[in-house]
Write an enzyme that holds these catalytic residues in place. Structure first.
Site, short mmCIF file in Angstrom:
data_model
loop_
_atom_site.label_atom_id
_atom_site.label_comp_id
_atom_site.label_asym_id
_atom_site.label_seq_id
_atom_site.Cartn_x
_atom_site.Cartn_y
_atom_site.Cartn_z
N ARG A 1 0.84 -1.22 0.00
CA ARG A 1 0.00 0.00 0.00
C ARG A 1 0.86 1.25 0.00
NH1 ARG A 1 -2.09 2.21 4.34
NH2 ARG A 1 -2.25 0.26 5.47
N TYR B 1 -17.34 14.46 -15.46
CA TYR B 1 -17.83 13.08 -15.38
C TYR B 1 -18.84 12.97 -14.21
CZ TYR B 1 -17.65 8.10 -14.29
OH TYR B 1 -17.98 6.81 -14.00
N ASP C 1 -8.39 16.55 -15.75
CA ASP C 1 -8.69 15.15 -16.04
C ASP C 1 -8.40 14.96 -17.52
OD1 ASP C 1 -9.98 12.79 -16.85
OD2 ASP C 1 -11.53 12.96 -15.33
N LYS D 1 -9.29 3.67 -19.29
CA LYS D 1 -9.70 3.99 -20.66
C LYS D 1 -8.54 3.78 -21.64
CE LYS D 1 -13.51 4.90 -18.56
NZ LYS D 1 -13.41 5.74 -17.44
C1 LIG Z 1 -13.49 11.62 -17.81
C2 LIG Z 1 -13.54 10.58 -16.72
N1 LIG Z 1 -12.92 10.82 -15.56
C3 LIG Z 1 -12.94 9.93 -14.54
C4 LIG Z 1 -13.61 8.74 -14.66
C5 LIG Z 1 -13.62 7.76 -13.51
O1 LIG Z 1 -12.74 6.71 -13.77
P1 LIG Z 1 -12.90 5.22 -13.17
O2 LIG Z 1 -14.12 4.64 -13.75
O3 LIG Z 1 -11.63 4.57 -13.60
O4 LIG Z 1 -12.99 5.35 -11.69
C6 LIG Z 1 -14.26 8.43 -15.86
C7 LIG Z 1 -14.97 7.15 -16.01
O5 LIG Z 1 -15.72 6.94 -16.95
C8 LIG Z 1 -14.22 9.39 -16.92
O6 LIG Z 1 -14.83 9.15 -18.09
#
Ligand SMILES: Cc1ncc(COP(=O)(O)O)c(C=O)c1O
Length: 394
Positions: free
Chosen positions: A59, A112, A184, A209
Site C-alpha cells: 500500500r 464526469y 482530467d 480507458k
Molecule cells: C473523464 C472521466 N474521468 C474519470 C472517470 C472515472 O474513472 P474510473 O471509472 O476509472 O474510476 C471516468 C470514467 O468513466 C471518466 O470518463
C-alpha cells in the site's frame, strides 16, 4: 553520460524501467506481493523512518507499480506519478489533498458524473463548495475565482459534450493567483495532450480507458510536482487506501506500449465516422473536436495532437428514439467506458450522468437524445455499416 532523450513512441515502451535492475527481465516483472521483508529490525526501523530506500508494504509502494508511476510521469512530462485503484480514487485523493473545509473549487461546465457526485459529497459533508464555469475568457475566470478558491478542476474535451477549455489561458490566470489547475486528461491520454506543458499543475487519468486500452482494468493515475505527489502518496492515498494492485499496474504497462499505435487508429476511425454522421439525415448534431465548425476547433488545433476517438451526437426524435437506435446495433456494444478496442455507445442522461440532476445536465448540454460513441479499433467500414443499419430502423 546522460540518457539520450527519446520520443513518445519509444518512451511508452522503455521509460521508467531498467532490465538490469530486475534480473535482466525484458518485460517488467510482476511483484505480486503484499509486503517486503527486512534483513533486520534496524533495517525495518530505518525504512519506516525514511532513512533507507526500499519497499515496506504494497500500500506504500511496490516495484511494478513504481515502474508504471515513473513511466506515466515521463509521458505527461511531469516530475512524479502515482497510481490508484480507479480514476475516481485518483480524483478524490487529489481533491481531498488540495482542499479543506470551507474552500471552493472552480470547475469546467461539465465533468464526469461521479466527479459531480464527489463534488456534491464534499459540499454536503465538508462545506467545500464548487461553481461551474464555461472558462471561455480570462475576465470571466478572474471574476469566478473567489478568495477561498483552492483549485481549478477541468475536463477537456468535456465528457460527454466535447466542449473544450483553453488550458494555457486558464493556467495563465490561475498561475498568477497561485491556484493549482487540475485536469482530467482521460479523453486524450498524454499522446494527444500534455497539460503540464501548458501550465497546468496536476494531471489525472481514468487509466481504465485509453491507457489500459483493453477494457480489462479499472485504475487511475496522477502526475504532478514531486512534492505534491509525495504529499498525496503519504496522506490521501496511504490513509484512504485506494492503491492499484500490482497485477493491474502490470497490465497497464503492457497496454501503454501500444498507446500511440492504438490512438492513431482510434482517431483515424473517428474522423471517418464523423464525416458519415455529419451528413446523415437522422442525426441532428455531431460533437467532435475535429469538426471545423466546432466552436472550439481552434482550441483543439492548438492543444490536441489529434481530435480523439470520441464522438457525441444527437438523434432526431426523443429519448425513446435514441434508445431504440441503440437497441438495433449489432457490432457496437452498449457499455459505459471508452478507449477500448471495441466500439462502445452509451446514453449519458440515463447512464454516466444519471446522477447529475436534470437541471444541471441541461446546463452541461446533456439532452435526452445525446449519445456518446467511443470509436474502437475495428474496420471503420464495419462500424459505419452497423450505425447505418440501426439508423435505417428508427
Ligand atoms: C473523464 C472521466 N474521468 C474519470 C472517470 C472515472 O474513472 P474510473 O471509472 O476509472 O474510476 C471516468 C470514467 O468513466 C471518466 O470518463
Amino acid at each position: 553520460m546522460g540518457k539520450k532523450k527519446t520520443r513518445f513512441e519509444t518512451e511508452v515502451i522503455h521509460s521508467g524501467y531498467q532490465p538490469d535492475e530486475h534480473q535482466d527481465s525484458l518485460v517488467p516483472p510482476l511483484y505480486q506481493t503484499s509486503t517486503f521483508t527486512f534483513g533486520s529490525a534496524e533495517q525495518g526501523e530505518k525504512r519506516f523512518a525514511g532513512q533507507e530506500e526500499g519497499f515496506i508494504y504494497s500500500r506504500l509502494g511496490n516495484p511494478t507499480v513504481k515502474i508504471l508511476e515513473d513511466r506515466i510521469a515521463v509521458l505527461e512530462q511531469g516530475e512524479a506519478g502515482l497510481a490508484f485503484s480507479s480514476g475516481m480514487a485518483a480524483v478524490s485523493a487529489v481533491l481531498v489533498a488540495l482542499t479543506k473545509s470551507g474552500d471552493h473549487i472552480l470547475c469546467s461546465q461539465g465533468v464526469y458524473g461521479c466527479t459531480f457526485g464527489l463534488l456534491e459529497l464534499l459540499k454536503e459533508k465538508y462545506a467545500i463548495n464548487h461553481d461551474f464555469s464555461l472558462m471561455d475568457s480570462m475576465e470571466a475566470i478572474e471574476q469566478e475565482i473567489l478568495p477561498n478558491t483552492a483549485c481549478i478542476y477541468i475536463e477537456t474535451p468535456i465528457n460527454p459534450t466535447m466542449k473544450l477549455v483553453d488550458l494555457e489561458m486558464v493556467a495563465s490566470v490561475a498561475n498568477k493567483k497561485g491556484i493549482p489547475v487540475v485536469i482530467d486528461n482521460t479523453f486524450c491520454s498524454p499522446y494527444l495532450q500534455t497539460p503540464l506543458t501548458l501550465g497546468c499543475d496536476v494531471v489525472i487519468h481514468s487509466a481504465t480507458k485509453y491507457i489500459c486500452g483493453h477494457g480489462d482494468v479499472i485504475a487511475g493515475l496522477v502526475v504532478g510536482k514531486k512534492d505534491f505527489i509525495k504529499q498525496v502518496s503519504r496522506t490521501t492515498q496511504k490513509d484512504i487506501g485506494g492503491i492499484i494492485s500490482p497485477f493491474d499496474a502490470w497490465l497497464l504497462l503492457r497496454g501503454l506500449k501500444t498507446l500511440p499505435v492504438r490512438l492513431d487508429r482510434h482517431c483515424e476511425n473517428a474522423l471517418k465516422l464523423f464525416n458519415f454522421m455529419k451528413r446523415h439525415p437522422k442525426i441532428d448534431k455531431v460533437y467532435f473536436p475535429g469538426d471545423p465548425e466546432h466552436p472550439d476547433y481552434s482550441i483543439a488545433a492548438k492543444q490536441m495532437k489529434q481530435p480523439g476517438g470520441l464522438i457525441s451526437f444527437t438523434i432526431k426524435g426523443t429519448k425513446e428514439t435514441a434508445q431504440q437506435f441503440m437497441d438495433q446495433l449489432q457490432l457496437i456494444k452498449i457499455a459505459v467506458s471508452l478507449g477500448d478496442a471495441e466500439t462502445l455507445i452509451q446514453h449519458p442522461a440515463t447512464m454516466t450522468h444519471a446522477v447529475v440532476p436534470e437541471e444541471e445536465r441541461r446546463k452541461m448540454g446533456i439532452t435526452n437524445t445525446l449519445l456518446r460513441l467511443s470509436v474502437g479499433l475495428e474496420a471503420w467500414e464495419d462500424i459505419q455499416e452497423d450505425l447505418e443499419q440501426a439508423l435505417e430502423k428508427i
